[in-house]
Write a protein that holds these residues in place. Sequence first.
Motif, PDB file in Angstrom:
ATOM      1  N   ASP A   1     -27.118  -8.045   0.117  1.00  0.00           N
ATOM      2  CA  ASP A   1     -26.935  -7.298  -1.134  1.00  0.00           C
ATOM      3  C   ASP A   1     -26.739  -8.300  -2.266  1.00  0.00           C
ATOM      4  O   ASP A   1     -25.734  -9.005  -2.323  1.00  0.00           O
ATOM      5  CB  ASP A   1     -25.719  -6.378  -1.000  1.00  0.00           C
ATOM      6  CG  ASP A   1     -25.575  -5.461  -2.193  1.00  0.00           C
ATOM      7  OD1 ASP A   1     -26.527  -5.396  -3.003  1.00  0.00           O
ATOM      8  OD2 ASP A   1     -24.517  -4.820  -2.331  1.00  0.00           O
ATOM      9  N   ALA A   2     -27.744  -8.371  -3.185  1.00  0.00           N
ATOM     10  CA  ALA A   2     -27.708  -9.322  -4.304  1.00  0.00           C
ATOM     11  C   ALA A   2     -28.061  -8.580  -5.591  1.00  0.00           C
ATOM     12  O   ALA A   2     -29.193  -8.672  -6.095  1.00  0.00           O
ATOM     13  CB  ALA A   2     -28.657 -10.480  -4.056  1.00  0.00           C
ATOM     14  N   PRO A   3     -27.132  -7.788  -6.193  1.00  0.00           N
ATOM     15  CA  PRO A   3     -27.448  -7.003  -7.407  1.00  0.00           C
ATOM     16  C   PRO A   3     -27.783  -7.878  -8.603  1.00  0.00           C
ATOM     17  O   PRO A   3     -28.576  -7.474  -9.453  1.00  0.00           O
ATOM     18  CB  PRO A   3     -26.166  -6.200  -7.643  1.00  0.00           C
ATOM     19  CG  PRO A   3     -25.095  -6.943  -6.925  1.00  0.00           C
ATOM     20  CD  PRO A   3     -25.748  -7.568  -5.751  1.00  0.00           C
ATOM     21  N   ASP A   4     -27.216  -9.069  -8.704  1.00  0.00           N
ATOM     22  CA  ASP A   4     -27.542  -9.930  -9.831  1.00  0.00           C
ATOM     23  C   ASP A   4     -29.000 -10.360  -9.793  1.00  0.00           C
ATOM     24  O   ASP A   4     -29.668 -10.430 -10.834  1.00  0.00           O
ATOM     25  CB  ASP A   4     -26.623 -11.142  -9.857  1.00  0.00           C
ATOM     26  CG  ASP A   4     -26.583 -11.863  -8.522  1.00  0.00           C
ATOM     27  OD1 ASP A   4     -27.012 -11.260  -7.512  1.00  0.00           O
ATOM     28  OD2 ASP A   4     -26.140 -13.025  -8.483  1.00  0.00           O
ATOM     29  N   VAL A   5     -29.531 -10.613  -8.609  1.00  0.00           N
ATOM     30  CA  VAL A   5     -30.940 -10.974  -8.496  1.00  0.00           C
ATOM     31  C   VAL A   5     -31.815  -9.787  -8.862  1.00  0.00           C
ATOM     32  O   VAL A   5     -32.848  -9.935  -9.543  1.00  0.00           O
ATOM     33  CB  VAL A   5     -31.254 -11.471  -7.074  1.00  0.00           C
ATOM     34  CG1 VAL A   5     -32.745 -11.736  -6.896  1.00  0.00           C
ATOM     35  CG2 VAL A   5     -30.455 -12.722  -6.757  1.00  0.00           C
ATOM     36  N   ASP A   6     -31.401  -8.595  -8.439  1.00  0.00           N
ATOM     37  CA  ASP A   6     -32.173  -7.393  -8.783  1.00  0.00           C
ATOM     38  C   ASP A   6     -32.235  -7.210 -10.299  1.00  0.00           C
ATOM     39  O   ASP A   6     -33.298  -6.864 -10.852  1.00  0.00           O
ATOM     40  CB  ASP A   6     -31.555  -6.162  -8.132  1.00  0.00           C
ATOM     41  CG  ASP A   6     -31.570  -6.264  -6.604  1.00  0.00           C
ATOM     42  OD1 ASP A   6     -32.419  -7.019  -6.075  1.00  0.00           O
ATOM     43  OD2 ASP A   6     -30.754  -5.589  -5.957  1.00  0.00           O
ATOM     44  N   GLN A   7     -31.122  -7.433 -10.983  1.00  0.00           N
ATOM     45  CA  GLN A   7     -31.108  -7.280 -12.438  1.00  0.00           C
ATOM     46  C   GLN A   7     -31.942  -8.372 -13.115  1.00  0.00           C
ATOM     47  O   GLN A   7     -32.607  -8.123 -14.133  1.00  0.00           O
ATOM     48  CB  GLN A   7     -29.665  -7.330 -12.951  1.00  0.00           C
ATOM     49  CG  GLN A   7     -28.795  -6.172 -12.488  1.00  0.00           C
ATOM     50  CD  GLN A   7     -29.396  -4.827 -12.860  1.00  0.00           C
ATOM     51  OE1 GLN A   7     -29.915  -4.650 -13.971  1.00  0.00           O
ATOM     52  NE2 GLN A   7     -29.317  -3.874 -11.943  1.00  0.00           N
ATOM     53  N   GLN A   8     -31.926  -9.549 -12.551  1.00  0.00           N
ATOM     54  CA  GLN A   8     -32.752 -10.616 -13.113  1.00  0.00           C
ATOM     55  C   GLN A   8     -34.229 -10.285 -12.974  1.00  0.00           C
ATOM     56  O   GLN A   8     -35.041 -10.604 -13.870  1.00  0.00           O
ATOM     57  CB  GLN A   8     -32.437 -11.942 -12.416  1.00  0.00           C
ATOM     58  CG  GLN A   8     -31.071 -12.510 -12.764  1.00  0.00           C
ATOM     59  CD  GLN A   8     -30.765 -13.767 -11.965  1.00  0.00           C
ATOM     60  OE1 GLN A   8     -31.645 -14.333 -11.325  1.00  0.00           O
ATOM     61  NE2 GLN A   8     -29.518 -14.205 -12.007  1.00  0.00           N
ATOM     62  N   VAL A   9     -34.600  -9.636 -11.902  1.00  0.00           N
ATOM     63  CA  VAL A   9     -35.992  -9.220 -11.731  1.00  0.00           C
ATOM     64  C   VAL A   9     -36.367  -8.182 -12.777  1.00  0.00           C
ATOM     65  O   VAL A   9     -37.453  -8.251 -13.394  1.00  0.00           O
ATOM     66  CB  VAL A   9     -36.215  -8.680 -10.301  1.00  0.00           C
ATOM     67  CG1 VAL A   9     -37.600  -8.038 -10.179  1.00  0.00           C
ATOM     68  CG2 VAL A   9     -36.056  -9.785  -9.290  1.00  0.00           C
ATOM     69  N   ALA A  10     -35.467  -7.224 -12.992  1.00  0.00           N
ATOM     70  CA  ALA A  10     -35.743  -6.199 -14.019  1.00  0.00           C
ATOM     71  C   ALA A  10     -35.867  -6.835 -15.398  1.00  0.00           C
ATOM     72  O   ALA A  10     -36.752  -6.464 -16.198  1.00  0.00           O
ATOM     73  CB  ALA A  10     -34.632  -5.152 -13.999  1.00  0.00           C
ATOM     74  N   GLN A  11     -34.990  -7.765 -15.701  1.00  0.00           N
ATOM     75  CA  GLN A  11     -35.069  -8.446 -16.987  1.00  0.00           C
ATOM     76  C   GLN A  11     -36.371  -9.233 -17.117  1.00  0.00           C
ATOM     77  O   GLN A  11     -37.014  -9.241 -18.176  1.00  0.00           O
ATOM     78  CB  GLN A  11     -33.879  -9.387 -17.154  1.00  0.00           C
ATOM     79  CG  GLN A  11     -33.863 -10.137 -18.484  1.00  0.00           C
ATOM     80  CD  GLN A  11     -32.715 -11.117 -18.559  1.00  0.00           C
ATOM     81  OE1 GLN A  11     -31.993 -11.329 -17.577  1.00  0.00           O
ATOM     82  NE2 GLN A  11     -32.517 -11.706 -19.729  1.00  0.00           N
ATOM     83  N   ALA A  12     -36.769  -9.883 -16.038  1.00  0.00           N
ATOM     84  CA  ALA A  12     -38.010 -10.660 -16.076  1.00  0.00           C
ATOM     85  C   ALA A  12     -39.212  -9.760 -16.282  1.00  0.00           C
ATOM     86  O   ALA A  12     -40.180 -10.138 -16.970  1.00  0.00           O
ATOM     87  CB  ALA A  12     -38.158 -11.460 -14.791  1.00  0.00           C
ATOM     88  N   ARG A  13     -39.195  -8.583 -15.719  1.00  0.00           N
ATOM     89  CA  ARG A  13     -40.299  -7.661 -15.943  1.00  0.00           C
ATOM     90  C   ARG A  13     -40.382  -7.264 -17.430  1.00  0.00           C
ATOM     91  O   ARG A  13     -41.483  -7.152 -17.996  1.00  0.00           O
ATOM     92  CB  ARG A  13     -40.128  -6.415 -15.084  1.00  0.00           C
ATOM     93  CG  ARG A  13     -40.246  -6.681 -13.586  1.00  0.00           C
ATOM     94  CD  ARG A  13     -40.174  -5.403 -12.788  1.00  0.00           C
ATOM     95  NE  ARG A  13     -40.078  -5.650 -11.359  1.00  0.00           N
ATOM     96  CZ  ARG A  13     -41.109  -5.924 -10.566  1.00  0.00           C
ATOM     97  NH1 ARG A  13     -42.323  -5.971 -11.089  1.00  0.00           N
ATOM     98  NH2 ARG A  13     -40.930  -6.132  -9.272  1.00  0.00           N
ATOM     99  N   GLY A  14     -39.218  -7.067 -18.073  1.00  0.00           N
ATOM    100  CA  GLY A  14     -39.222  -6.740 -19.505  1.00  0.00           C
ATOM    101  C   GLY A  14     -39.756  -7.889 -20.339  1.00  0.00           C
ATOM    102  O   GLY A  14     -40.519  -7.687 -21.310  1.00  0.00           O
ATOM    103  N   VAL A  15     -39.393  -9.100 -19.983  1.00  0.00           N
ATOM    104  CA  VAL A  15     -39.891 -10.262 -20.727  1.00  0.00           C
ATOM    105  C   VAL A  15     -41.404 -10.377 -20.582  1.00  0.00           C
ATOM    106  O   VAL A  15     -42.130 -10.699 -21.543  1.00  0.00           O
ATOM    107  CB  VAL A  15     -39.184 -11.539 -20.245  1.00  0.00           C
ATOM    108  CG1 VAL A  15     -39.811 -12.769 -20.884  1.00  0.00           C
ATOM    109  CG2 VAL A  15     -37.699 -11.470 -20.569  1.00  0.00           C
ATOM    110  N   VAL A  16     -41.906 -10.094 -19.380  1.00  0.00           N
ATOM    111  CA  VAL A  16     -43.350 -10.146 -19.155  1.00  0.00           C
ATOM    112  C   VAL A  16     -44.048  -9.107 -20.039  1.00  0.00           C
ATOM    113  O   VAL A  16     -45.100  -9.399 -20.650  1.00  0.00           O
ATOM    114  CB  VAL A  16     -43.664  -9.924 -17.672  1.00  0.00           C
ATOM    115  CG1 VAL A  16     -45.162  -9.691 -17.465  1.00  0.00           C
ATOM    116  CG2 VAL A  16     -43.220 -11.112 -16.848  1.00  0.00           C
ATOM    117  N   ALA A  17     -43.460  -7.910 -20.144  1.00  0.00           N
ATOM    118  CA  ALA A  17     -44.061  -6.876 -21.001  1.00  0.00           C
ATOM    119  C   ALA A  17     -44.068  -7.318 -22.461  1.00  0.00           C
ATOM    120  O   ALA A  17     -45.058  -7.108 -23.189  1.00  0.00           O
ATOM    121  CB  ALA A  17     -43.300  -5.568 -20.828  1.00  0.00           C
TER     122      ALA A  17
END
Length: 413
Positions: free
Chosen positions: A131-147
Motif C-alpha cells: 500500500d503506497a498512497p503517496d505513489v498513487d497520488q504522484q501518478v495522478a499528478q503526473a497525468r495532470g502535468v502530461v495533460a
Amino acid sequence: MSAVRDILEQPHPSEGDHRSTPASPRRRGTRRLAVAIAGGVLAAILLTGIVPRVARQHRLAAAATAVGATVPTVSVTTVTYDTSPSSVSLPGEFTAVRTAPIYARTPGYVRRRYVDIGSRVRAGQLLADIDAPDVDQQVAQARGVVAQTQAAQQLAQANLVRWRALAVDSAVTAQEVDQMQAAFNEAVANSNSAEANLQRLVQLQAYERVVAPFAGVITARNVDAGALVGTAGGVSGTLTAATGSAPGSLFTVAQTDTLSVYVTVPEDNAAAVAIGKPAVVTVPALPGDTLRGRVARTAGALDATARTLLTEVRVANPTGVFLPGMYAQVQLALGAGAPPLRVPATALVIRDGPPQVVTVGADSVARYQTVTIGRDFGTWVEVTGGLADGSVVVVNPADDLSEGARVRVVPAR
C-alpha cells in the motif's frame, strides 16, 4: 683343598733324619696314597663346580641357536598398476540453480502477503501487495502535468502554423516565426518530459505488486501484513530475518528442480575435467539415493592459493527430495591416462625420513625402499617413484623388522 694342603705340608716324624736316612718302602706307599687321595678330592671339587657351568653354557648356546634360527613371517602383496576406470571423489554442497532475494521497489506498508516459506510459485505469481498512497497520488499528478504539456504543445503548434501562413504574405517577420518555432519545440520537450515522468511513476506503482521472477520455492519470508518496507531494502522489525536470507529482503525464491554442486578439483585432475562429462552425486543423509549429472561449467583457471579448479555439476531434482544446503559427494569420471601404481596404505613406513616400503626379493630378504607418494585414495596410495611394477612389498611391517633380515612370506588377504 686347604685340608689336603695341610696334610701334605705336615712334617714327617722323622723329617729331621730324612736327609740322612732313606725312606722305607712302607713310608713311600703311605705318601703316595695320601697324594692320590688329595688329588681325587681336588678333582671331585673341580668337577662339582665346572660340570654344571658347562652344561648351562651348552643350554644357553642351544637356545640362542634356536632363536637365531626362527624366521619371521610377513604378509606380502604384489604391486600392480590400477587399470580400473579413473575417477575422483570430492565433497560438495547442493545449491539451487537460481536464487533471488526479493526486495520492495516501492516504499509503503505490506497490505497483504500471499505466500509463506515452502510455497511453490510460478514465474510472475503475486507474492504480496504494498500500500503506497503517496505513489498513487504522484501518478495522478503526473497525468495532470502530461495533460497540461500536451495542451501547451497543441497551442504552440497552432501558433506556429498561423505564423508561417502570415510569413508568406510578409505580415510577420522571420524572427517572429522563429520564436513560434522555439515555443513549439519547448512545448514538445515539456510534453516528452512529463510523459517520461508519468511512465516512471506508473512503473513504480506497478512495483506495489511483488511478483516472483521465476518458478521456484519460497525459502525465506521476512515480512507480514503491516510491515513497513522501503526502497533501500529496509524492513521494519515485524519478523526476524530468516537464516540465510539477504538483509532487508521480503522473500527469497530458489529454483530447486535443478540443483548445482560446486566442487574444487585438485590440480592433478584439473586437466581431465571437461564440460559434459558424467558425474555421480550421492548424499550421506539419504543413503541409497543417487543422482546422475554432468559437468556444467568450470572456472577455466586454477585458484592461485589452493591450486584447485572450481567446477559446477548440475543434477535434476524433479521430486524435490534433495534440498539446497545438503552435503554431497561427487564422483567425477576422468579421462584415460597412465594408470597409477598403487600400494596399500598399510605398507608405508613413515619414520624420521621420507616414506619407505619394505620389499622382499627372490632371496626372501627384507629391504627398505624409499618411495615418492602421489595421490591418497584412503586404503591405497599412489606411488610415483622408487618402486617398479611387480615388486613384492610387506603389508603392516613390524617395527623390529631390520634391513637384510630373512623372512618367510605369505600372501596377504
